[in-house]
Motif scaffolding. Structure first.
Motif, PDB file in Angstrom:
ATOM      1  N   GLN A   1       0.834  -1.198   0.000  1.00 24.94           N
ATOM      2  CA  GLN A   1       0.000   0.000   0.000  1.00 24.94           C
ATOM      3  C   GLN A   1       0.869   1.249   0.000  1.00 24.94           C
ATOM      4  O   GLN A   1       1.970   1.255   0.558  1.00 24.94           O
ATOM      5  N   ALA A   2       0.365   2.278  -0.641  1.00 27.85           N
ATOM      6  CA  ALA A   2       1.084   3.549  -0.686  1.00 27.85           C
ATOM      7  C   ALA A   2       0.058   4.671  -0.743  1.00 27.85           C
ATOM      8  O   ALA A   2      -1.109   4.447  -1.089  1.00 27.85           O
ATOM      9  N   ALA A   3       0.521   5.866  -0.415  1.00 31.17           N
ATOM     10  CA  ALA A   3      -0.384   7.018  -0.403  1.00 31.17           C
ATOM     11  C   ALA A   3       0.214   8.167  -1.208  1.00 31.17           C
ATOM     12  O   ALA A   3       1.429   8.233  -1.416  1.00 31.17           O
ATOM     13  N   GLY A   4      -0.663   9.049  -1.663  1.00 36.06           N
ATOM     14  CA  GLY A   4      -0.206  10.254  -2.360  1.00 36.06           C
ATOM     15  C   GLY A   4       0.606   9.949  -3.605  1.00 36.06           C
ATOM     16  O   GLY A   4       0.303   9.022  -4.363  1.00 36.06           O
ATOM     17  N   GLU A   5       1.676  10.739  -3.806  1.00 34.99           N
ATOM     18  CA  GLU A   5       2.500  10.558  -4.995  1.00 34.99           C
ATOM     19  C   GLU A   5       3.232   9.220  -5.004  1.00 34.99           C
ATOM     20  O   GLU A   5       3.533   8.679  -6.062  1.00 34.99           O
TER      21      GLU A   5
ATOM     22  N   ARG B   1      14.442  11.536  -8.791  1.00 32.67           N
ATOM     23  CA  ARG B   1      13.133  12.167  -8.541  1.00 32.67           C
ATOM     24  C   ARG B   1      12.205  11.220  -7.780  1.00 32.67           C
ATOM     25  O   ARG B   1      11.577  11.617  -6.798  1.00 32.67           O
ATOM     26  N   PHE B   2      12.134   9.969  -8.213  1.00 35.38           N
ATOM     27  CA  PHE B   2      11.257   9.012  -7.530  1.00 35.38           C
ATOM     28  C   PHE B   2      11.813   8.633  -6.158  1.00 35.38           C
ATOM     29  O   PHE B   2      11.050   8.334  -5.235  1.00 35.38           O
ATOM     30  N   ALA B   3      13.142   8.648  -6.028  1.00 34.29           N
ATOM     31  CA  ALA B   3      13.746   8.351  -4.720  1.00 34.29           C
ATOM     32  C   ALA B   3      13.302   9.384  -3.695  1.00 34.29           C
ATOM     33  O   ALA B   3      13.047   9.049  -2.520  1.00 34.29           O
ATOM     34  N   LYS B   4      13.198  10.633  -4.119  1.00 35.66           N
ATOM     35  CA  LYS B   4      12.739  11.679  -3.199  1.00 35.66           C
ATOM     36  C   LYS B   4      11.246  11.544  -2.903  1.00 35.66           C
ATOM     37  O   LYS B   4      10.814  11.712  -1.762  1.00 35.66           O
ATOM     38  N   ILE B   5      10.458  11.219  -3.931  1.00 39.26           N
ATOM     39  CA  ILE B   5       9.025  11.034  -3.735  1.00 39.26           C
ATOM     40  C   ILE B   5       8.757   9.901  -2.740  1.00 39.26           C
ATOM     41  O   ILE B   5       7.891  10.005  -1.865  1.00 39.26           O
ATOM     42  N   CYS B   6       9.531   8.815  -2.874  1.00 36.04           N
ATOM     43  CA  CYS B   6       9.316   7.631  -2.030  1.00 36.04           C
ATOM     44  C   CYS B   6      10.149   7.661  -0.750  1.00 36.04           C
ATOM     45  O   CYS B   6      10.169   6.683   0.008  1.00 36.04           O
ATOM     46  N   ARG B   7      10.869   8.764  -0.529  1.00 32.89           N
ATOM     47  CA  ARG B   7      11.621   8.990   0.706  1.00 32.89           C
ATOM     48  C   ARG B   7      12.699   7.922   0.948  1.00 32.89           C
ATOM     49  O   ARG B   7      12.872   7.436   2.060  1.00 32.89           O
ATOM     50  N   VAL B   8      13.395   7.562  -0.128  1.00 35.99           N
ATOM     51  CA  VAL B   8      14.528   6.648   0.026  1.00 35.99           C
ATOM     52  C   VAL B   8      15.787   7.256  -0.608  1.00 35.99           C
ATOM     53  O   VAL B   8      16.711   6.540  -0.982  1.00 35.99           O
ATOM     54  N   ALA B   9      15.812   8.577  -0.733  1.00 33.99           N
ATOM     55  CA  ALA B   9      16.950   9.240  -1.371  1.00 33.99           C
ATOM     56  C   ALA B   9      18.251   8.953  -0.626  1.00 33.99           C
ATOM     57  O   ALA B   9      19.283   8.669  -1.250  1.00 33.99           O
TER      58      ALA B   9
ATOM     59  N   ASP C   1      11.030   1.627  -5.913  1.00 36.94           N
ATOM     60  CA  ASP C   1      10.168   0.838  -5.028  1.00 36.94           C
ATOM     61  C   ASP C   1      10.900  -0.395  -4.492  1.00 36.94           C
ATOM     62  O   ASP C   1      10.660  -0.829  -3.362  1.00 36.94           O
ATOM     63  N   CYS C   2      11.779  -0.961  -5.315  1.00 36.62           N
ATOM     64  CA  CYS C   2      12.545  -2.127  -4.862  1.00 36.62           C
ATOM     65  C   CYS C   2      13.439  -1.765  -3.672  1.00 36.62           C
ATOM     66  O   CYS C   2      13.618  -2.566  -2.743  1.00 36.62           O
ATOM     67  N   PHE C   3      13.999  -0.567  -3.687  1.00 41.50           N
ATOM     68  CA  PHE C   3      14.806  -0.118  -2.542  1.00 41.50           C
ATOM     69  C   PHE C   3      13.901   0.184  -1.343  1.00 41.50           C
ATOM     70  O   PHE C   3      14.259  -0.125  -0.199  1.00 41.50           O
ATOM     71  N   LYS C   4      12.747   0.771  -1.617  1.00 42.95           N
ATOM     72  CA  LYS C   4      11.822   1.100  -0.524  1.00 42.95           C
ATOM     73  C   LYS C   4      11.346  -0.176   0.179  1.00 42.95           C
ATOM     74  O   LYS C   4      11.185  -0.199   1.408  1.00 42.95           O
ATOM     75  N   HIS C   5      11.134  -1.222  -0.591  1.00 44.05           N
ATOM     76  CA  HIS C   5      10.625  -2.479  -0.033  1.00 44.05           C
ATOM     77  C   HIS C   5      11.710  -3.561  -0.031  1.00 44.05           C
ATOM     78  O   HIS C   5      11.410  -4.743  -0.193  1.00 44.05           O
ATOM     79  N   ARG C   6      12.956  -3.130   0.171  1.00 48.13           N
ATOM     80  CA  ARG C   6      14.084  -4.075   0.113  1.00 48.13           C
ATOM     81  C   ARG C   6      13.983  -5.167   1.176  1.00 48.13           C
ATOM     82  O   ARG C   6      14.507  -6.266   0.974  1.00 48.13           O
ATOM     83  N   ASN C   7      13.314  -4.867   2.278  1.00 47.68           N
ATOM     84  CA  ASN C   7      13.154  -5.887   3.317  1.00 47.68           C
ATOM     85  C   ASN C   7      12.197  -6.997   2.879  1.00 47.68           C
ATOM     86  O   ASN C   7      12.246  -8.108   3.409  1.00 47.68           O
ATOM     87  N   LYS C   8      11.336  -6.692   1.900  1.00 44.41           N
ATOM     88  CA  LYS C   8      10.394  -7.692   1.397  1.00 44.41           C
ATOM     89  C   LYS C   8      10.994  -8.522   0.266  1.00 44.41           C
ATOM     90  O   LYS C   8      10.728  -9.731   0.164  1.00 44.41           O
TER      91      LYS C   8
ATOM     92  N   TYR D   1       4.010   0.379 -12.945  1.00 46.30           N
ATOM     93  CA  TYR D   1       4.946   1.452 -12.638  1.00 46.30           C
ATOM     94  C   TYR D   1       6.085   1.462 -13.651  1.00 46.30           C
ATOM     95  O   TYR D   1       6.522   0.407 -14.133  1.00 46.30           O
ATOM     96  N   SER D   2       6.571   2.650 -13.970  1.00 42.12           N
ATOM     97  CA  SER D   2       7.686   2.816 -14.890  1.00 42.12           C
ATOM     98  C   SER D   2       8.925   2.129 -14.345  1.00 42.12           C
ATOM     99  O   SER D   2       8.981   1.751 -13.165  1.00 42.12           O
ATOM    100  N   VAL D   3       9.931   1.988 -15.197  1.00 42.38           N
ATOM    101  CA  VAL D   3      11.170   1.344 -14.775  1.00 42.38           C
ATOM    102  C   VAL D   3      11.786   2.080 -13.591  1.00 42.38           C
ATOM    103  O   VAL D   3      12.161   1.472 -12.576  1.00 42.38           O
ATOM    104  N   ALA D   4      11.900   3.405 -13.698  1.00 42.14           N
ATOM    105  CA  ALA D   4      12.533   4.180 -12.626  1.00 42.14           C
ATOM    106  C   ALA D   4      11.763   4.047 -11.314  1.00 42.14           C
ATOM    107  O   ALA D   4      12.349   3.833 -10.248  1.00 42.14           O
ATOM    108  N   LYS D   5      10.439   4.168 -11.377  1.00 40.83           N
ATOM    109  CA  LYS D   5       9.625   4.038 -10.155  1.00 40.83           C
ATOM    110  C   LYS D   5       9.749   2.631  -9.580  1.00 40.83           C
ATOM    111  O   LYS D   5       9.816   2.443  -8.355  1.00 40.83           O
ATOM    112  N   THR D   6       9.791   1.626 -10.442  1.00 44.13           N
ATOM    113  CA  THR D   6       9.901   0.243  -9.979  1.00 44.13           C
ATOM    114  C   THR D   6      11.222   0.009  -9.253  1.00 44.13           C
ATOM    115  O   THR D   6      11.265  -0.624  -8.193  1.00 44.13           O
ATOM    116  N   VAL D   7      12.303   0.516  -9.823  1.00 46.15           N
ATOM    117  CA  VAL D   7      13.611   0.351  -9.190  1.00 46.15           C
ATOM    118  C   VAL D   7      13.620   1.004  -7.810  1.00 46.15           C
ATOM    119  O   VAL D   7      14.085   0.421  -6.821  1.00 46.15           O
TER     120      VAL D   7
END
Length: 213
Positions: A130-134, A194-202, A161-168, A153-159
């Motif tokens: 689950q995710a919210a907002g942008e 850009r997506f790293a900042k949106i997903c707070r994994v910069a 997301d993989c870092f954001k959910h690396r524990n999964k 999700y685009s390639v960049a967003k998918t990559v």
């Protein structure tokens, strides 16, 4: 006799309209028949007659539709997209879609708006995040496969997301996706950042982004 005679053309008309809609959409939900004024019982009759086949709870398609070149490859995705239109394919499923992994995920990974209930689907098995907002809405692409609109999700967003959910899914999977995306020029450094900042994994991604250039 008069009643039967008047019913036959109506039944034939319903059948033709359902067949036309099945050719147009690829996968039919029982609820789709409401839009063309055909009773849902028509699907039961047509299934018994071999005119359509049931591929899941409330899902139908033309016989042999899965034999088309891309059919079997996208069967699971088109089934999910038809039953859960708001789902966005993500993580391992999106990596596979974008040909960034050789792994075959055992589940179909989807992203849903925060607060969503897990979809009730018999098959294929679903893994939901689950995710919210942008973080949910950004980076969604639409692809047409077998007459069904897939939200991926685009390639960049998918990559990212993989870092954001690396524990999964594992950090190794995220790193491989990043390397392949950059090596094959499927994602720019700017888009990834850009997506790293949106997903707070910069901060998490910064050293890896600098390493791959």
């Amino acid at each position: 006799m008069p009643a039967s005679a008047s019913t036959a053309p109506t039944t034939a008309s319903h059948t033709q309209r359902v067949l036309d809609l099945a050719r147009q959409k690829g996968l039919l939900r029982a609820s789709d028949l409401d839009a063309i004024g055909a009773p849902r019982i028509a699907l039961t009759r047509m299934t018994a007659a071999g005119l359509v086949e049931r591929v899941g709870r409330g899902l139908y398609r033309l016989p042999g539709a899965h034999a088309e070149p891309s059919g079997s490859e996208f069967d699971s995705l088109t089934t999910v997209a038809t039953k859960v239109p708001q789902a966005v394919f993500c993580l391992l499923t999106a990596l596979q879609f974008h040909e960034l992994t050789t792994q075959l995920p055992r589940q179909v990974w989807i992203a849903m708006p925060r607060g969503s209930h897990a979809p009730r689907i018999d098959h294929p098995p679903i893994k939901m995040v689950q995710a919210a907002g942008e973080a949910y809405a950004a980076g969604i692409e639409e692809h047409l496969r077998d007459g069904v609109r897939l939200r991926v999700y685009s390639v960049a967003k998918t990559v990212v997301d993989c870092f954001k959910h690396r524990n999964k899914i594992g950090l190794d999977v995220a790193l491989e996706a990043l390397r392949d995306a950059r090596h094959n020029a499927k994602a720019t450094a700017d888009d990834l950042w850009r997506f790293a900042k949106i997903c707070r994994v910069a901060n998490v991604m910064r050293p890896y982004l600098e390493a791959v250039g």
